[in-house]
Enzyme design. Structure first.
Site, PDB file in Angstrom:
ATOM      1  N   LYS A 116       0.790  -1.184  -0.104  1.00 28.92           N
ATOM      2  CA  LYS A 116      -0.089   0.024  -0.031  1.00 28.92           C
ATOM      3  C   LYS A 116       0.862   1.221  -0.049  1.00 28.92           C
ATOM      4  CE  LYS A 116      -4.262  -2.193   1.564  1.00 28.92           C
ATOM      5  NZ  LYS A 116      -4.745  -2.824   2.548  1.00 28.92           N
ATOM      6  N   LYS A 220      -4.470 -11.515  -8.095  1.00 24.62           N
ATOM      7  CA  LYS A 220      -5.530 -11.733  -7.328  1.00 24.62           C
ATOM      8  C   LYS A 220      -6.874 -10.890  -7.613  1.00 24.62           C
ATOM      9  CE  LYS A 220      -5.487  -9.110  -3.111  1.00 24.62           C
ATOM     10  NZ  LYS A 220      -6.250  -8.828  -1.806  1.00 24.62           N
ATOM     11  N   LYS A 223     -10.215  -5.057  -5.234  1.00 27.10           N
ATOM     12  CA  LYS A 223     -10.984  -3.731  -5.730  1.00 27.10           C
ATOM     13  C   LYS A 223      -9.830  -2.762  -6.184  1.00 27.10           C
ATOM     14  CE  LYS A 223     -14.449  -4.345  -2.537  1.00 27.10           C
ATOM     15  NZ  LYS A 223     -14.721  -4.364  -1.176  1.00 27.10           N
TER      16      LYS A 223
HETATM   17  P1  TYM Z   1     -10.699  -7.266   3.351  1.00 31.08           P
HETATM   18  O1  TYM Z   1     -11.839  -6.284   3.261  1.00 31.08           O
HETATM   19  O2  TYM Z   1      -9.434  -6.888   2.070  1.00 31.08           O
HETATM   20  O3  TYM Z   1     -11.103  -8.558   2.620  1.00 31.08           O
HETATM   21  C1  TYM Z   1     -12.159  -9.377   3.137  1.00 31.08           C
HETATM   22  C2  TYM Z   1     -12.109 -10.869   3.034  1.00 31.08           C
HETATM   23  O4  TYM Z   1     -12.062 -11.427   1.608  1.00 31.08           O
HETATM   24  C3  TYM Z   1     -10.657 -11.985   1.388  1.00 31.08           C
HETATM   25  N1  TYM Z   1     -10.325 -11.872   0.191  1.00 31.08           N
HETATM   26  C4  TYM Z   1      -9.975 -12.924  -0.793  1.00 31.08           C
HETATM   27  N2  TYM Z   1     -10.071 -14.073  -0.688  1.00 31.08           N
HETATM   28  C5  TYM Z   1      -9.451 -14.905  -1.663  1.00 31.08           C
HETATM   29  N3  TYM Z   1      -9.100 -14.187  -2.719  1.00 31.08           N
HETATM   30  C6  TYM Z   1      -9.234 -13.049  -3.032  1.00 31.08           C
HETATM   31  N4  TYM Z   1      -8.908 -12.382  -4.140  1.00 31.08           N
HETATM   32  C7  TYM Z   1      -9.687 -12.252  -2.033  1.00 31.08           C
HETATM   33  N5  TYM Z   1     -10.016 -10.940  -2.043  1.00 31.08           N
HETATM   34  C8  TYM Z   1     -10.233 -10.501  -0.655  1.00 31.08           C
HETATM   35  C9  TYM Z   1      -9.695 -11.715   2.465  1.00 31.08           C
HETATM   36  O5  TYM Z   1      -8.870 -12.500   2.587  1.00 31.08           O
HETATM   37  C10 TYM Z   1     -10.615 -11.388   3.651  1.00 31.08           C
HETATM   38  O6  TYM Z   1     -10.752 -12.601   4.478  1.00 31.08           O
HETATM   39  N6  TYM Z   1      -7.941  -6.959   7.324  1.00 31.08           N
HETATM   40  C11 TYM Z   1      -9.260  -7.387   6.631  1.00 31.08           C
HETATM   41  C12 TYM Z   1     -10.422  -7.239   7.365  1.00 31.08           C
HETATM   42  C13 TYM Z   1     -10.192  -7.442   8.826  1.00 31.08           C
HETATM   43  C14 TYM Z   1     -10.388  -8.627   9.457  1.00 31.08           C
HETATM   44  C15 TYM Z   1     -10.271  -8.313  10.797  1.00 31.08           C
HETATM   45  C16 TYM Z   1     -10.504  -9.926   9.047  1.00 31.08           C
HETATM   46  C17 TYM Z   1     -10.206  -6.433   9.744  1.00 31.08           C
HETATM   47  N7  TYM Z   1     -10.123  -7.254  11.071  1.00 31.08           N
HETATM   48  C18 TYM Z   1     -10.349  -9.441  11.989  1.00 31.08           C
HETATM   49  C19 TYM Z   1     -10.188 -11.032  10.079  1.00 31.08           C
HETATM   50  C20 TYM Z   1     -10.257 -10.878  11.378  1.00 31.08           C
HETATM   51  C21 TYM Z   1      -9.154  -6.988   5.206  1.00 31.08           C
HETATM   52  O7  TYM Z   1      -8.646  -6.177   4.804  1.00 31.08           O
HETATM   53  O8  TYM Z   1     -10.319  -8.027   4.426  1.00 31.08           O
END
Ligand code: TYM
Length: 355
Positions: A116, A220, A223
């Protein structure tokens, strides 16, 4: 007879817009599947979304749309505690306390931070930690590389540890954050000689967390990559996206190795189609008779079979503000009860005023 205590599951998704099929297969699908058997807690990460300084109105709308998509996909507020991260302010206090035990260096070495920061600074993937550090420390990067971005993993650890969750269903990209959470938990326990925080692990029904690829040939689905198939995509739009997926000139010799774009199409097919369909196209690839157009048509229909029921439910849910508010109020109350108890233990352990 008292029922044995269920294991605690926690996960969340950032409020950065509509959910895509990477979110669905990497996370949301698993949330829905575990609801009956675990103590489930799923939240909408609005504070984590603030690292990119979103427009406030947009953030409001995004929290609502993620909630509606959670419910449309089958999350049941009777079974799972569903809440918004900022409705549990105990998490932010824990984040501050935990930060006292987190090194700046380990945060700067986190892959997600480096990615990032590079993007925000206009650096290329070849630029290493030193280049990033030089820019961040040596010039005024303002809010582009803000402290919230650096401490993102601490907030995520607080989300998990405040529930004492042991299982965290996430996609592959979150594994390093979980590793850090375990490290922070161990470090805290050992510094104060307590057994306050259990160590959380990823959860994928015994398998390894997955990465859902994009349709643009590499990497992957995400967004910021601009390559997403959204759960709410209209069938026409969705079919168009799939038909436009990058391919190659086709296998030239039997049993040849697949290029990355084709392997990605098969990964998506495996997630959405039946085993016999996958087998059919694998055979066709192996004997060079495959027609990518046929594969894409099949893939689009199979993705639609997953997304259509969700898309069809989402608008009704979005229109019911009263229901959405009720779900969140009940979720916040339940989540805060446990969060307050954990925070109080943590404050006590750290010597914060008691009298
Ligand atoms: P975020 O919002 O980026 O993504 C949410 C969830 O979707 C999964 N994901 C994917 N899995 C497989 N292939 C992909 N292309 C793909 N894109 C997104 C992410 O692995 C995630 O599980 N930091 C986290 C949010 C968060 C969180 C937490 C998660 C904040 N606190 C505590 C678990 C526990 C995040 O940015 O997810």
């Amino acid at each position: 007879m008292t029922e044995p205590k269920k294991e605690i599951i926690l996960s969340g998704i950032r409020a950065t817009g509509n959910l895509h099929i990477g979110n669905y297969f990497g996370a949301l699908r698993k949330f829905v599947a575990v609801q009956n058997d675990y103590d489930c807690n799923f939240f909408i990460a609005d504070l984590h979304a603030l690292t990119t300084n979103p427009d406030p109105e947009q953030l409001h709308a995004n929290v609502k749309s993620v909630l509606a998509e959670y419910l449309a996909a089958g999350l049941d507020p009777e079974k799972s505690t569903i809440y918004v991260q900022s409705d549990v302010p105990e998490t932010t206090e824990m984040y501050l306390l935990l930060n006292m035990h987190v090194g700046i260096g380990e945060l700067m070495r986190t892959v997600s931070f480096k990615d990032k920061a590079r993007k925000a600074l206009g650096l290329s993937p070849e630029n290493d930690e030193e280049d990033i550090e030089k820019q961040v420390c040596g010039s005024d990067t303002g809010r582009r590389v803000n402290a919230g971005l650096l401490t993102y993993p601490t907030l995520m650890a607080a989300d998990i540890l405040i529930h004492k969750a042991t299982k965290v269903p996430v996609g592959k990209d979150q594994l390093q954050h979980l590793e850090l959470t375990r490290r922070f938990a161990r470090r805290f326990n050992s510094f104060y000689n307590v057994d306050l925080f259990p160590e959380p692990y990823d959860f994928d029904f015994g398998g390894a967390p997955i990465k859902v690829p994009g349709l643009d040939g590499s990497g992957k689905m995400g967004k910021s990559e601009g390559n997403c198939i959204y759960l709410v995509d209209d069938p026409k739009v969705l079919r168009k996206k799939v038909m436009r997926a990058v391919t190659d000139e086709g296998p030239q010799t039997p049993d040849s190795q697949m290029s990355e774009p084709i392997a990605n199409l098969f990964t998506l097919l495996e997630l959405t189609s039946t085993p016999d369909v996958v087998e059919h196209f694998r055979k066709a690839y192996a004997d060079c008779s495959i027609r990518y157009g046929d594969l894409k048509k099949q893939l689009a229909e199979d993705i639609l079979a997953v997304t259509t029921p969700i898309r069809e439910r989402v608008n009704d849910i979005l229109a019911d503000d009263g229901y959405l508010a009720k779900v969140l109020a009940a979720g916040a109350e339940r989540a805060r009860e446990r969060a307050a108890a954990t925070l109080s233990e943590m404050r006590h352990v750290m010597g914060i005023r008691k009298f």
